[in-house]
Motif scaffolding. Structure first.
Motif, short mmCIF file in Angstrom:
data_model
loop_
_atom_site.label_atom_id
_atom_site.label_comp_id
_atom_site.label_asym_id
_atom_site.label_seq_id
_atom_site.Cartn_x
_atom_site.Cartn_y
_atom_site.Cartn_z
N GLY A 161 2.93 -2.79 4.19
CA GLY A 161 2.66 -4.15 3.76
C GLY A 161 1.59 -4.73 4.63
O GLY A 161 1.44 -4.36 5.79
N GLY A 162 0.81 -5.63 4.07
CA GLY A 162 -0.25 -6.24 4.85
C GLY A 162 -0.20 -7.74 4.73
O GLY A 162 -0.11 -8.29 3.63
N ARG A 163 -0.21 -8.38 5.88
CA ARG A 163 -0.24 -9.82 5.87
C ARG A 163 -0.72 -10.29 7.24
O ARG A 163 -0.34 -9.72 8.24
N TYR A 193 0.83 -1.19 0.00
CA TYR A 193 0.00 0.00 0.00
C TYR A 193 0.87 1.25 0.00
O TYR A 193 1.94 1.28 0.62
N THR A 237 -3.52 -10.03 8.90
CA THR A 237 -4.40 -9.11 9.63
C THR A 237 -3.87 -7.72 9.89
O THR A 237 -4.64 -6.82 10.16
N GLU A 238 -2.61 -7.48 9.88
CA GLU A 238 -2.18 -6.14 10.22
C GLU A 238 -1.37 -5.49 9.11
O GLU A 238 -0.93 -6.15 8.18
N ALA A 239 -1.21 -4.18 9.22
CA ALA A 239 -0.36 -3.44 8.31
C ALA A 239 0.94 -3.09 9.03
O ALA A 239 0.92 -2.71 10.20
N PHE A 240 2.06 -3.26 8.35
CA PHE A 240 3.35 -2.85 8.91
C PHE A 240 3.95 -1.81 7.97
O PHE A 240 3.91 -1.97 6.75
N PHE A 241 4.48 -0.77 8.56
CA PHE A 241 4.82 0.43 7.81
C PHE A 241 6.31 0.66 7.69
O PHE A 241 7.10 0.28 8.57
N GLY A 242 6.69 1.34 6.61
CA GLY A 242 8.02 1.86 6.47
C GLY A 242 8.15 3.15 7.26
O GLY A 242 7.21 3.60 7.91
N GLN A 243 9.32 3.76 7.17
CA GLN A 243 9.58 4.95 7.97
C GLN A 243 9.08 6.23 7.31
O GLN A 243 9.12 7.29 7.91
N GLN A 288 7.12 7.17 12.00
CA GLN A 288 6.83 5.79 11.62
C GLN A 288 5.62 5.28 12.38
O GLN A 288 5.48 5.51 13.57
N MET A 289 4.73 4.61 11.70
CA MET A 289 3.52 4.07 12.31
C MET A 289 3.86 2.74 12.98
O MET A 289 4.39 1.82 12.36
N ARG A 337 -4.28 -4.72 18.65
CA ARG A 337 -5.36 -5.04 17.72
C ARG A 337 -6.41 -5.89 18.42
O ARG A 337 -6.11 -6.60 19.38
N PHE A 367 -7.59 -1.71 15.00
CA PHE A 367 -6.20 -1.44 15.35
C PHE A 367 -6.04 -0.05 15.99
O PHE A 367 -6.77 0.88 15.64
N TYR A 395 -10.91 -6.94 12.14
CA TYR A 395 -9.98 -6.54 13.17
C TYR A 395 -10.03 -5.02 13.31
O TYR A 395 -10.34 -4.30 12.36
N TYR A 432 -2.74 2.47 16.21
CA TYR A 432 -1.36 2.72 15.82
C TYR A 432 -0.86 3.96 16.53
O TYR A 432 -1.60 4.91 16.78
N GLY A 442 -11.06 -7.07 6.95
CA GLY A 442 -10.33 -6.85 8.20
C GLY A 442 -8.92 -7.38 8.20
O GLY A 442 -8.27 -7.38 9.22
N SER A 443 -8.43 -7.81 7.08
CA SER A 443 -7.07 -8.33 7.10
C SER A 443 -6.22 -7.62 6.07
O SER A 443 -6.70 -6.86 5.24
N GLN A 444 -4.97 -7.82 6.20
CA GLN A 444 -4.01 -7.49 5.18
C GLN A 444 -3.82 -6.02 4.89
O GLN A 444 -3.44 -5.65 3.79
N GLY A 445 -4.04 -5.18 5.84
CA GLY A 445 -3.51 -3.83 5.75
C GLY A 445 -4.29 -2.78 5.02
O GLY A 445 -3.86 -1.64 4.93
#
Lengths: 110, 118
Positions: free
Chosen positions: A93-95, A34, A97-103, B44-45, B50, B35, B33, B37, B101-104
């Motif tokens: 990125g999403g995998r 994303y 259930t959650e999104a993990f972000f870059g800086q 940075q997030m 969750r 969240f 889900y 943040y 609810g998944s994958q961002g």
């Protein structure tokens, strides 16, 4: 663990110049990717998402485009930047259930 | 359409005390889900916590816990024993819909700026 690498951290570009922001992912395969933009004092707005190589969906019409040439690479581009393109851009990125972000990249168009 | 509302643009808490940040959302999904943040000055997030909507038990992560009221579509964040490092913007997020609810693919609220006073 899953990590998003995003660069550059800061960028100042003149109006009308091109843009290329790159994002790469480590620690996972075939993630959803994303591009979000965050205007000053506001939440995140989704710009593009991709579920696989060459697959791009745009959420809002704009001066920007995105590409996914490889599974773990996601690029945000513009042919000619506008002043309104200034902002903070986050790749995520999403995998599972959650999104993990870059800086993030702070883009200032002058 | 999915929406997320954070009604508190700014909050302040004394170090070591407890603060609760509010969030309401609207989604047509039945299984999803939610969240919270955190965005420190570095921008940075960072995922704080969750909640799985089909679980009645409220999620807890160390000093962070949620009060999830599914019927009311309310999802508040409680920070106990606040620390100076907790000062940041906090964003509530819910799924955009098509991914259930998944994958961002998330919709974010406008955020709450939390200040922690020593």
């Amino acid at each position: 663990s899953q990590t998003i690498h995003q660069w550059p951290a800061t960028l100042v570009q003149p109006v009308g110049s091109p843009l290329s922001l790159e994002c790469t992912v480590e620690g996972t395969s075939n993630p959803n990717l994303y591009w979000y933009r965050q205007a000053a004092g506001r939440g995140l707005q989704l710009l593009f998402y991709s579920v696989g190589i060459g697959q791009i969906s745009s959420e809002v019409p704009q001066n920007l485009s995105a590409s996914r040439p490889q599974d773990r690479q996601f690029i945000l581009s513009s042919k000619k930047l506008l002043l309104s393109d200034s902002g903070f851009y986050l790749c995520a990125g999403g995998r599972n259930t959650e999104a993990f972000f870059g800086q993030g990249t702070r883009l200032t168009v002058v | 359409a999915q929406t997320v509302t954070q009604s508190q643009p700014e909050m302040s808490v004394q170090e070591a005390e407890t603060v609760t940040l509010s969030c309401t959302y609207d989604t047509s999904e039945s299984d999803y889900y939610l969240f919270w943040y955190k965005q420190p000055p570095s921008r940075q997030m960072i995922l704080v916590i969750r909640q799985e909507a089909y679980k009645q038990q409220n999620a807890t992560e160390n000093r962070f816990s949620v009060n999830f009221q599914k019927a009311a579509k309310s999802f508040s964040l409680k920070i106990s024993d606040s620390q100076l490092g907790d000062a940041a913007m906090y964003f509530c997020a819910c799924p955009r819909g098509i991914y259930g609810g998944s994958q961002g693919n998330l919709i974010f609220g406008k955020g709450t700026k939390l200040s922690v006073k020593p």
